[in-house]
Design a protein around this motif. Sequence first.
Motif, short mmCIF file in Angstrom:
data_model
loop_
_atom_site.label_atom_id
_atom_site.label_comp_id
_atom_site.label_asym_id
_atom_site.label_seq_id
_atom_site.Cartn_x
_atom_site.Cartn_y
_atom_site.Cartn_z
N ALA A 1 3.44 -4.33 -2.42
CA ALA A 1 2.93 -2.96 -2.27
C ALA A 1 3.27 -2.12 -3.51
O ALA A 1 2.43 -1.36 -3.99
CB ALA A 1 3.50 -2.32 -1.00
N CYS A 2 4.49 -2.28 -4.06
CA CYS A 2 4.86 -1.53 -5.27
C CYS A 2 3.94 -1.89 -6.43
O CYS A 2 3.50 -1.00 -7.18
CB CYS A 2 6.30 -1.85 -5.69
N ALA A 3 3.66 -3.18 -6.59
CA ALA A 3 2.81 -3.60 -7.71
C ALA A 3 1.38 -3.07 -7.52
O ALA A 3 0.74 -2.65 -8.49
CB ALA A 3 2.82 -5.12 -7.84
N LEU A 4 0.88 -3.09 -6.29
CA LEU A 4 -0.47 -2.56 -6.04
C LEU A 4 -0.50 -1.05 -6.28
O LEU A 4 -1.48 -0.51 -6.82
CB LEU A 4 -0.89 -2.85 -4.59
N ALA A 5 0.58 -0.37 -5.90
CA ALA A 5 0.61 1.09 -5.95
C ALA A 5 0.73 1.62 -7.38
O ALA A 5 0.55 2.81 -7.60
CB ALA A 5 1.77 1.62 -5.11
N ARG A 6 1.02 0.71 -8.32
CA ARG A 6 1.08 1.18 -9.72
C ARG A 6 -0.31 1.62 -10.20
O ARG A 6 -0.44 2.32 -11.19
CB ARG A 6 1.70 0.11 -10.62
N ASN A 7 -1.36 1.21 -9.50
CA ASN A 7 -2.70 1.71 -9.79
C ASN A 7 -2.94 2.95 -8.92
O ASN A 7 -3.00 2.85 -7.70
CB ASN A 7 -3.74 0.63 -9.48
N PRO A 8 -3.06 4.12 -9.53
CA PRO A 8 -3.17 5.36 -8.74
C PRO A 8 -4.44 5.42 -7.89
O PRO A 8 -4.51 6.22 -6.95
CB PRO A 8 -3.15 6.47 -9.80
N ARG A 9 -5.42 4.59 -8.20
CA ARG A 9 -6.65 4.62 -7.39
C ARG A 9 -6.59 3.70 -6.17
O ARG A 9 -7.51 3.66 -5.37
CB ARG A 9 -7.86 4.24 -8.26
N THR A 10 -5.51 2.94 -6.06
CA THR A 10 -5.39 2.02 -4.92
C THR A 10 -4.81 2.74 -3.72
O THR A 10 -3.80 3.43 -3.83
CB THR A 10 -4.50 0.82 -5.31
N GLU A 11 -5.46 2.57 -2.57
CA GLU A 11 -4.91 3.13 -1.33
C GLU A 11 -4.37 1.96 -0.51
O GLU A 11 -5.09 0.99 -0.25
CB GLU A 11 -6.01 3.81 -0.53
#
Length: 428
Positions: free
Chosen positions: A16-26
């Motif tokens: 989740a942390c790695a995905l959340a590094r993209n600000p457009r990812t929800e």
Amino acid sequence: MKILVVGGGGREHSIACALARNPRTEIFSVMAKRNIGIALLSKKILSAKETDTAKIVGFAKETGTEYAFIGPEAPLEAGIVDALEAAGVACIGPTRAAARLETDKAFCRELMERQGIEGCPKYRVFYNTEEAGAFIRESEGDLAIKPIGLTGGKGVRIMGEQIDREGAIAYARTLGAGVVLEERLIGEEFTLQAFVDGNHLIPMPLVQDHKRAFEGDTGPNTGGMGSYSMPDHRLPFVTDGEYQKAIGIMRSIVAAIERTGQPYKGILYGQFMNTAKGPKVIEFNARFGDPEAMNVLSLLTSDLSEIVQRIVEGTLRITDAVFEQRATVCKYLVPEGYPDSPRTGLPVSIGDHPDTLLYYANIEEKNGSLSTLSSRTLAFVGKGESLEVAERAAERAASSVWGGVRHRRDIGTRTLLDKRIAHMKELR
Ligand code: AMP
Ligand code: GLY
């Protein structure tokens, strides 16, 4: 993009942390037990069993999720990918049939043998426990005794290390549903994880996990007490040739699975024993390792959300997955008494932990206080130019935690690494 993260452990927190590094990812999440780290990153949470495929599909539809990242093995075995894909959600994780690579140890060995894939130890499968017992009695060398199905990494017993021949016979008798007996491999273990998009396999840095509960690799097997990786993404007891061989074995197994008519999209985890005769496969997993996910995802500088898209499209390139050239050391804190009789409800408080990443796992928060549950509690990852720097940071952070938890102080230390190198030298 909207992505559903399935699972609530340290591994899934790092995903989740790695995905959340993209600000457009929800991020949306499903977990049986609320993980406070994942919860902070999630737009909406479904509190449900990770194997409740009907509820999860309903939640994905309701939230309009386009992608799902499956953390643990149990939902793969329950057919979550088949169900989500039927509902139009693209998954990072193989179908139930392809996940048999992990969920059915007899299937895995038979596939390796049939397709002539290198690195398969000598093995026998028994569905009759009396016959298994007789085979153990007559066998010459030591054996590994494994239940066919999933056991959270705790079902394997090694003859000559954990039990004697009589113990092995008695243990095999308890494994009613079937047992795989393998030659006992001697060497050093390493983990090779890769992104697989159905066409390409992109390797991640090598990691070494520590399964045993106590320092010096003693005590019972656990889900993994911690792990480390080196700045060059290799391990000093694995030669270049051995590394290339391990990658070749991974590519062959993906090709073999695809020949059974199942595309493989997701993470492939190879656990190898490096022996005097090169790398042998201990097992494959159809998902990230826990803790090993935390090592590699803490180093990933590329956008994991984009990697997810490329895996789904089948267009992943090596340049899409870039990792920092630094060492990592991950140390798990576990409840007192873990794994045999973990003490739950013990208070935990986290001190200063500079220069580390904190990943929550199985920990409860009530009225602002934290306490242990029965599984691994939380983990720290230290990063550094050298193993020593990474280890020092992780150790300092782990020691700052007060309460009913413990950790292995030796993980990632130079002493332990030197022991591994010396062991491998002696075997060669
Ligand atoms: P697994 O659940 O298959 O990951 O096995 C748990 C642990 O048992 C591994 O991490 C190894 O340390 C050990 N193990 C499994 N298979 C073998 C084998 N054939 N020879 C020696 N050790 C093994
Ligand atoms: N760390 C071993 C596993 O995730 O299976």
